[in-house]
Design a protein around this motif. Sequence first.
Motif, PDB file in Angstrom:
ATOM      1  N   TYR A   1       1.256   3.360  -2.250  1.00 36.56           N
ATOM      2  CA  TYR A   1       0.618   4.434  -3.015  1.00 36.56           C
ATOM      3  C   TYR A   1      -0.492   5.131  -2.225  1.00 36.56           C
ATOM      4  CZ  TYR A   1       3.039   2.279  -6.934  1.00 36.56           C
ATOM      5  OH  TYR A   1       3.998   1.767  -7.764  1.00 36.56           O
ATOM      6  N   ASP A   2      -0.848   4.592  -1.069  1.00 31.27           N
ATOM      7  CA  ASP A   2      -1.901   5.182  -0.240  1.00 31.27           C
ATOM      8  C   ASP A   2      -1.268   6.243   0.673  1.00 31.27           C
ATOM      9  OD1 ASP A   2      -3.780   5.712   1.834  1.00 31.27           O
ATOM     10  OD2 ASP A   2      -4.807   3.836   1.364  1.00 31.27           O
TER      11      ASP A   2
ATOM     12  N   PRO B   1       0.803  -1.243   0.000  1.00 32.21           N
ATOM     13  CA  PRO B   1       0.000   0.000   0.000  1.00 32.21           C
ATOM     14  C   PRO B   1       0.827   1.281   0.000  1.00 32.21           C
ATOM     15  CG  PRO B   1       0.092  -0.899   2.209  1.00 32.21           C
ATOM     16  CD  PRO B   1       0.862  -1.851   1.333  1.00 32.21           C
TER      17      PRO B   1
ATOM     18  N   ASN C   1      -5.602  -4.068   2.993  1.00 29.80           N
ATOM     19  CA  ASN C   1      -5.642  -3.715   1.572  1.00 29.80           C
ATOM     20  C   ASN C   1      -5.624  -4.942   0.661  1.00 29.80           C
ATOM     21  OD1 ASN C   1      -5.249  -0.566   0.887  1.00 29.80           O
ATOM     22  ND2 ASN C   1      -4.327  -1.046   2.872  1.00 29.80           N
TER      23      ASN C   1
ATOM     24  N   GLN D   1      -2.436   8.157   2.937  1.00 31.69           N
ATOM     25  CA  GLN D   1      -2.837   8.102   4.341  1.00 31.69           C
ATOM     26  C   GLN D   1      -1.984   7.110   5.117  1.00 31.69           C
ATOM     27  OE1 GLN D   1      -7.035   7.449   4.924  1.00 31.69           O
ATOM     28  NE2 GLN D   1      -6.825   7.105   7.128  1.00 31.69           N
TER      29      GLN D   1
END
Length: 451
Positions: free
Chosen positions: A370-371, A368, A402, A373
């Motif tokens: 690219y997230d 994850p 995810n 948050q």
Amino acid sequence: MTAIFTIFIPIIFLVKFYLLGSFLSKKMTFNKDLFEEIIFGFSIYIILLNYFFFFVKQNIFFFAIFIIGISIIILLIKYFKKDSFLDLNKKFIIFFIINIIVSSLVIFYGSQFYVFRGNIYDFFSYLSTASIIAELSLKEISEVLSDKNFNDILLKEYANFIYARPSVQIFIAYVSKITSASMFINGFMVKSISLLLTFAASYSFFAKYFKEKNLRLICSLGFIFSSFFLYIYEIDALAHLLSIPLAIIIFKNLMELEFNNNKNLLFKCLLISFYSSCFFIIYPEGAVVILCPISIYVLYEIFMNKKIYTYQKYKLLFCTLILFFLITLPLYESTYKYLIFNQFSNSLNSTKDYWGYYGAFILGKANPIYDYQIVNEVKNLWKDNGSISELLFYIKNANIENGNKYFFLNIIPSIFGFYHLSTTNVENLIDYLLVIILIFLNLYLIIKVYL
């Protein structure tokens, strides 16, 4: 037309590199294998390409005509008198097969494959600067940069990159002058040429260790289709990609150094210096990382060797340094100045966490990273001096939430170069089959390391 260009243009370039490298190596009374002759010719070509653009100050088209003319003359001298064109075709059949495999992806997927693979920012920058170089001379580009009233902001922005390790941009511009293809296709063809050059360098390297041609072939193909190479290929790090063949051939010649043979030692040191200068011109920051420890090793071996006379030691040092600086110093602005005032300065003052971004690949394709948050939460935990266990626990939960449930199976294979086998979100039978393969791959790698 796209299929014809992507299949044949890279092969034509390799033949030109070979003809140039073979012709000059024989004139200089040293013979290398076909694969290193390709890299030797490529090195000469890149150095000439840079000199022509920065000092002749004419549109790159004239250099295209010059190189084509020289190649035709060498071809006529070499093959009308000695060998047949059929023999040349036999030598290059393996390159042709590899390039057909790569080009078939372009034919099958179309623009979806060759436009902006994994790094739209770098690729757009390379292609934009190449477009400018293809249309304007250095003098015209300089006038654009110095004109305060020039209104084309985009042109002016990317014109600034002509001194930022420009070999790739000049190369793409040159390719664009001999094809009618789009700049995206020209960029892809340069990537294909880089891949074929890497295969040539790898084959030459493995020839030192394996007598059987099949083993050399398997190892060379294994390298160019490994995740380490494809990772650089996919993120469009073109300067890095184009420099890989030179890094390999430098290590090959390094392994062939005979410290008790003065004639061999001088010749090999000069050859390494020549390849190193080309490496430095293409990718200054990468060259520094590799060439500094190599230089320390070679200097240590030479100066600690009591069989080499003192004057010979200093002769070796002087000759190799003079050759390196004679080739690279004329290109000071795009090498030394760019390295010191751009790369070093930005790296020392940067607050961006590139190692975290690029290091996350070990968790697999579906990590994850690219997230924003999740990334910010990891940063906050680190800034707040959270415990390592708390940080790892959060990363574990983030992956599972995810859908990257089997991320732990990706870590060891990714470290050993099998990133392309890592799992994504497991949803069907094929995905579970890959999980089973990864379990066995983990066991195999662990056993191989510890036994």
